[in-house]
Design an enzyme around this catalytic site. Structure first.
Site, PDB file in Angstrom:
ATOM      1  N   SER A 146       0.836  -1.203   0.000  1.00 21.68           N
ATOM      2  CA  SER A 146       0.000   0.000   0.000  1.00 21.68           C
ATOM      3  C   SER A 146       0.869   1.251   0.000  1.00 21.68           C
ATOM      4  O   SER A 146       0.446   2.302  -0.466  1.00 21.68           O
ATOM      5  CB  SER A 146      -0.967   0.000   1.189  1.00 21.68           C
ATOM      6  OG  SER A 146      -0.257  -0.109   2.388  1.00 21.68           O
ATOM      7  N   SER A 197       6.706   5.634  17.672  1.00 24.00           N
ATOM      8  CA  SER A 197       7.175   6.917  17.135  1.00 24.00           C
ATOM      9  C   SER A 197       7.317   7.920  18.259  1.00 24.00           C
ATOM     10  O   SER A 197       6.561   7.890  19.241  1.00 24.00           O
ATOM     11  CB  SER A 197       6.148   7.427  16.133  1.00 24.00           C
ATOM     12  OG  SER A 197       6.367   8.791  15.853  1.00 24.00           O
ATOM     13  N   ALA A 198       8.240   8.846  18.068  1.00 19.48           N
ATOM     14  CA  ALA A 198       8.389   9.958  19.013  1.00 19.48           C
ATOM     15  C   ALA A 198       7.127  10.809  19.075  1.00 19.48           C
ATOM     16  O   ALA A 198       6.979  11.623  19.985  1.00 19.48           O
ATOM     17  CB  ALA A 198       9.570  10.820  18.599  1.00 19.48           C
ATOM     18  N   TYR A 208      -3.025   9.416  13.561  1.00 18.05           N
ATOM     19  CA  TYR A 208      -1.850   8.563  13.343  1.00 18.05           C
ATOM     20  C   TYR A 208      -1.103   8.347  14.656  1.00 18.05           C
ATOM     21  O   TYR A 208      -0.799   7.216  15.052  1.00 18.05           O
ATOM     22  CB  TYR A 208      -0.919   9.203  12.300  1.00 18.05           C
ATOM     23  CG  TYR A 208       0.506   8.740  12.434  1.00 18.05           C
ATOM     24  CD1 TYR A 208       0.885   7.467  12.020  1.00 18.05           C
ATOM     25  CD2 TYR A 208       1.474   9.565  13.025  1.00 18.05           C
ATOM     26  CE1 TYR A 208       2.195   7.034  12.185  1.00 18.05           C
ATOM     27  CE2 TYR A 208       2.776   9.131  13.183  1.00 18.05           C
ATOM     28  CZ  TYR A 208       3.140   7.872  12.771  1.00 18.05           C
ATOM     29  OH  TYR A 208       4.420   7.439  12.955  1.00 18.05           O
ATOM     30  N   TYR A 227      10.763   5.841  17.197  1.00 17.53           N
ATOM     31  CA  TYR A 227      11.672   6.439  16.212  1.00 17.53           C
ATOM     32  C   TYR A 227      11.583   7.947  16.264  1.00 17.53           C
ATOM     33  O   TYR A 227      10.501   8.504  16.326  1.00 17.53           O
ATOM     34  CB  TYR A 227      11.290   6.059  14.781  1.00 17.53           C
ATOM     35  CG  TYR A 227      11.070   4.596  14.498  1.00 17.53           C
ATOM     36  CD1 TYR A 227      11.691   3.597  15.230  1.00 17.53           C
ATOM     37  CD2 TYR A 227      10.236   4.226  13.452  1.00 17.53           C
ATOM     38  CE1 TYR A 227      11.487   2.267  14.919  1.00 17.53           C
ATOM     39  CE2 TYR A 227      10.028   2.897  13.136  1.00 17.53           C
ATOM     40  CZ  TYR A 227      10.645   1.923  13.883  1.00 17.53           C
ATOM     41  OH  TYR A 227      10.429   0.609  13.558  1.00 17.53           O
ATOM     42  N   ASN A 283       7.489  14.727   4.403  1.00 17.46           N
ATOM     43  CA  ASN A 283       8.629  14.865   5.316  1.00 17.46           C
ATOM     44  C   ASN A 283       9.769  15.645   4.673  1.00 17.46           C
ATOM     45  O   ASN A 283       9.877  15.742   3.458  1.00 17.46           O
ATOM     46  CB  ASN A 283       9.097  13.483   5.779  1.00 17.46           C
ATOM     47  CG  ASN A 283       8.002  12.754   6.532  1.00 17.46           C
ATOM     48  OD1 ASN A 283       7.494  11.760   6.046  1.00 17.46           O
ATOM     49  ND2 ASN A 283       7.616  13.258   7.675  1.00 17.46           N
ATOM     50  N   LEU A 284      10.610  16.175   5.544  1.00 10.22           N
ATOM     51  CA  LEU A 284      11.618  17.129   5.094  1.00 10.22           C
ATOM     52  C   LEU A 284      12.627  16.541   4.095  1.00 10.22           C
ATOM     53  O   LEU A 284      12.834  17.111   3.015  1.00 10.22           O
ATOM     54  CB  LEU A 284      12.355  17.704   6.313  1.00 10.22           C
ATOM     55  CG  LEU A 284      13.450  18.711   5.984  1.00 10.22           C
ATOM     56  CD1 LEU A 284      12.873  19.956   5.327  1.00 10.22           C
ATOM     57  CD2 LEU A 284      14.223  19.086   7.256  1.00 10.22           C
ATOM     58  N   LYS A 330      -0.399   4.899  17.291  1.00 12.04           N
ATOM     59  CA  LYS A 330       0.884   4.424  17.844  1.00 12.04           C
ATOM     60  C   LYS A 330       0.788   4.292  19.368  1.00 12.04           C
ATOM     61  O   LYS A 330       1.232   3.294  19.951  1.00 12.04           O
ATOM     62  CB  LYS A 330       2.020   5.381  17.466  1.00 12.04           C
ATOM     63  CG  LYS A 330       2.354   5.396  15.988  1.00 12.04           C
ATOM     64  CD  LYS A 330       2.927   4.055  15.525  1.00 12.04           C
ATOM     65  CE  LYS A 330       3.246   4.017  14.050  1.00 12.04           C
ATOM     66  NZ  LYS A 330       3.570   2.684  13.548  1.00 12.04           N
TER      67      LYS A 330
HETATM   68  N1  UFG Z   1       9.497  20.740   7.306  1.00 12.49           N
HETATM   69  C1  UFG Z   1       9.581  21.855   6.489  1.00 12.49           C
HETATM   70  N2  UFG Z   1       9.178  21.718   5.190  1.00 12.49           N
HETATM   71  C2  UFG Z   1       8.709  20.550   4.668  1.00 12.49           C
HETATM   72  C3  UFG Z   1       8.637  19.414   5.517  1.00 12.49           C
HETATM   73  C4  UFG Z   1       9.034  19.551   6.842  1.00 12.49           C
HETATM   74  O1  UFG Z   1       9.998  22.918   6.920  1.00 12.49           O
HETATM   75  O2  UFG Z   1       8.350  20.517   3.484  1.00 12.49           O
HETATM   76  C5  UFG Z   1       9.964  20.848   8.706  1.00 12.49           C
HETATM   77  C6  UFG Z   1       8.904  20.573   9.739  1.00 12.49           C
HETATM   78  O3  UFG Z   1       8.170  21.742  10.044  1.00 12.49           O
HETATM   79  C7  UFG Z   1       9.748  20.065  10.908  1.00 12.49           C
HETATM   80  C8  UFG Z   1      10.895  19.337  10.218  1.00 12.49           C
HETATM   81  O4  UFG Z   1      10.946  19.866   8.893  1.00 12.49           O
HETATM   82  O5  UFG Z   1      10.277  21.148  11.626  1.00 12.49           O
HETATM   83  C9  UFG Z   1      10.691  17.838  10.139  1.00 12.49           C
HETATM   84  O6  UFG Z   1       9.433  17.562   9.557  1.00 12.49           O
HETATM   85  P1  UFG Z   1       9.037  16.096   9.066  1.00 12.49           P
HETATM   86  O7  UFG Z   1       7.676  16.187   8.448  1.00 12.49           O
HETATM   87  O8  UFG Z   1      10.123  15.513   8.258  1.00 12.49           O
HETATM   88  O9  UFG Z   1       8.990  15.257  10.410  1.00 12.49           O
HETATM   89  P2  UFG Z   1       8.113  15.487  11.726  1.00 12.49           P
HETATM   90  O10 UFG Z   1       9.074  15.703  12.837  1.00 12.49           O
HETATM   91  O11 UFG Z   1       7.044  16.471  11.556  1.00 12.49           O
HETATM   92  O12 UFG Z   1       7.364  14.092  11.827  1.00 12.49           O
HETATM   93  C10 UFG Z   1       8.069  12.902  12.006  1.00 12.49           C
HETATM   94  C11 UFG Z   1       7.335  11.753  11.358  1.00 12.49           C
HETATM   95  C12 UFG Z   1       6.042  11.473  12.024  1.00 12.49           C
HETATM   96  C13 UFG Z   1       6.227  11.334  13.486  1.00 12.49           C
HETATM   97  C14 UFG Z   1       6.993  12.476  14.051  1.00 12.49           C
HETATM   98  C15 UFG Z   1       7.313  12.161  15.461  1.00 12.49           C
HETATM   99  O13 UFG Z   1       7.073  12.044   9.996  1.00 12.49           O
HETATM  100  O14 UFG Z   1       5.549  10.247  11.552  1.00 12.49           O
HETATM  101  O15 UFG Z   1       8.211  12.666  13.358  1.00 12.49           O
HETATM  102  O16 UFG Z   1       8.031  13.131  16.087  1.00 12.49           O
HETATM  103  F1  UFG Z   1       5.027  11.260  14.084  1.00 12.49           F
END
Ligand code: UFG
Length: 338
Positions: A34, A124-125, A148, A176, A198-199, A152
């Protein structure tokens, strides 16, 4: 020793399966594709030169899943399978609860029936919620902000209750932080459907020319440069944490949570700068509004995993960027058209 890996074709699953095979475990993968591609399974075989059993099964299909237990003598389960897009979970919560929670209940019911009471679970964290101050330790109060995350946290609780009811179970709940990077071969990596949430996959898609620029979500957080700080961990280190967790559940009973992070936080702009330096590729960005639900800083205290599992992350941000880029630049469309 035979390990059943649910979600073994996915990003973290595939990297873990490579290490399991390299360590001579027998591996059985269950995946419904999926959010993964059959090509990743071919690449695992190519990297390791080893084979494994594969079943294309969704965990909600109890009959098909039972056949996997019927046909194999399984020693432990690593349970990755689950839906994981935060934003999507807000729009379609029932699908998230049903898939993640019911899927886990069916899996654990079969594990009990076939006397397979050892599990490593992908938590997850996100379970630390918005109110704790980093560095985060495993004993902090838990809460969530989206369906989501709630799945968890609920699954952690379900697994703890299973252990309370029957202390012959052995369960590791791996929390994680932010997995990025890819296997150093550049053959397996993160291949998100559609626009990355994600970033790092966003950065690599900008770098490869698939997206125009990165939107940095907020520069007014209380962090060293105002952008969000996270604990990025190389997916190969994360996979190594699963190897240690499997060893732990094979030898001790219990239900224990472990943070898998590096303990160091980097901002969005730190990641962009490191990426540009490691790859010599420019990543144009603009500053955008904060993303709803994001917090300023989230990073781990990973001492417990070191003390109890003998694991710590080894790879630095530069290696994470180099490896993420090798994967993306060698596979501009991920596993598509491979
Ligand atoms: N970010 C940007 N631009 C983007 C994507 C992300 O600036 O296009 C920033 C976010 O604001 C954040 C950082 O990059 O400050 C990381 O963002 P991610 O989306 O990569 O990761 P998150 O920390 O938001 O989320 C991740 C996982 C989730 C989990 C979470 C737990 O994707 O599944 O960590 O802490 F729930």
């Amino acid at each position: 020793m035979t390990i059943l890996v649910t979600g073994g074709a996915g990003y973290i699953g595939s990297h873990t399966v490579v290490q399991l095979l390299e360590a001579d475990y027998e591996v059985i993968i269950v995946d419904d594709f999926s959010n993964s591609k059959p090509e990743s399974l071919k690449r695992i075989k190519e990297i390791t030169g080893k084979d494994f059993k594969f079943y294309e099964v969704n965990l909600l299909n109890e009959k098909a899943l039972e056949e996997v237990f019927e046909e194999n003598k399984i020693d432990a389960v690593i349970h990755f399978a689950g839906l994981k897009a935060v934003g999507e979970s807000v729009s379609i919560p029932m699908k998230y609860y049903h898939n993640n929670i019911t899927g886990t209940l069916i899996l654990t019911k079969l594990m009990e029936k076939y006397d397979v009471k050892k599990m490593v679970f992908s938590s997850s964290a996100t379970v630390y919620g918005m109110n704790n101050i980093s560095p985060l330790t495993e004993d902090l109060p838990l809460s969530t902000t989206n369906p989501y995350g709630s799945t968890k946290l609920m699954i952690e609780q379900i697994l703890r209750d299973i252990y309370v009811s029957d202390s012959s179970w052995s369960i590791a709940l791996l929390r994680y932080f932010n997995p990025i990077g890819a296997h150093e071969s550049g053959r397996i990596g993160e291949d998100p459907n559609g626009i990355p949430n994600n970033l790092m996959p966003y950065i690599t898609q900008v770098a490869v020319g698939k997206r125009k620029e990165l939107a940095v979500f907020g520069d007014d957080y209380d962090t060293h440069d105002g952008t969000g700080v996270r604990d990025y961990i190389h997916v190969v280190d994360l996979a190594a944490g699963h190897m240690k967790a499997v060893e732990k559940v094979m030898k001790d009973t219990g239900a224990n949570a472990y943070n898998l992070g590096t303990g160091t936080g980097y901002s969005v702009l730190d990641v962009v700068k490191n990426f540009e330096k490691a790859t010599n590729v420019k990543v144009p960005y603009t500053i955008a509004d904060r993303r709803p639900g994001d917090i300023g800083a989230c990073f781990s205290d990973a001492t417990k995993a070191y003390n109890e599992l003998g694991w710590k992350a080894e790879k630095n941000l530069e290696q994470m960027c180099e490896d993420a880029w090798r994967w993306q630049s060698n596979n501009p469309n991920g596993y598509e058209n491979a």
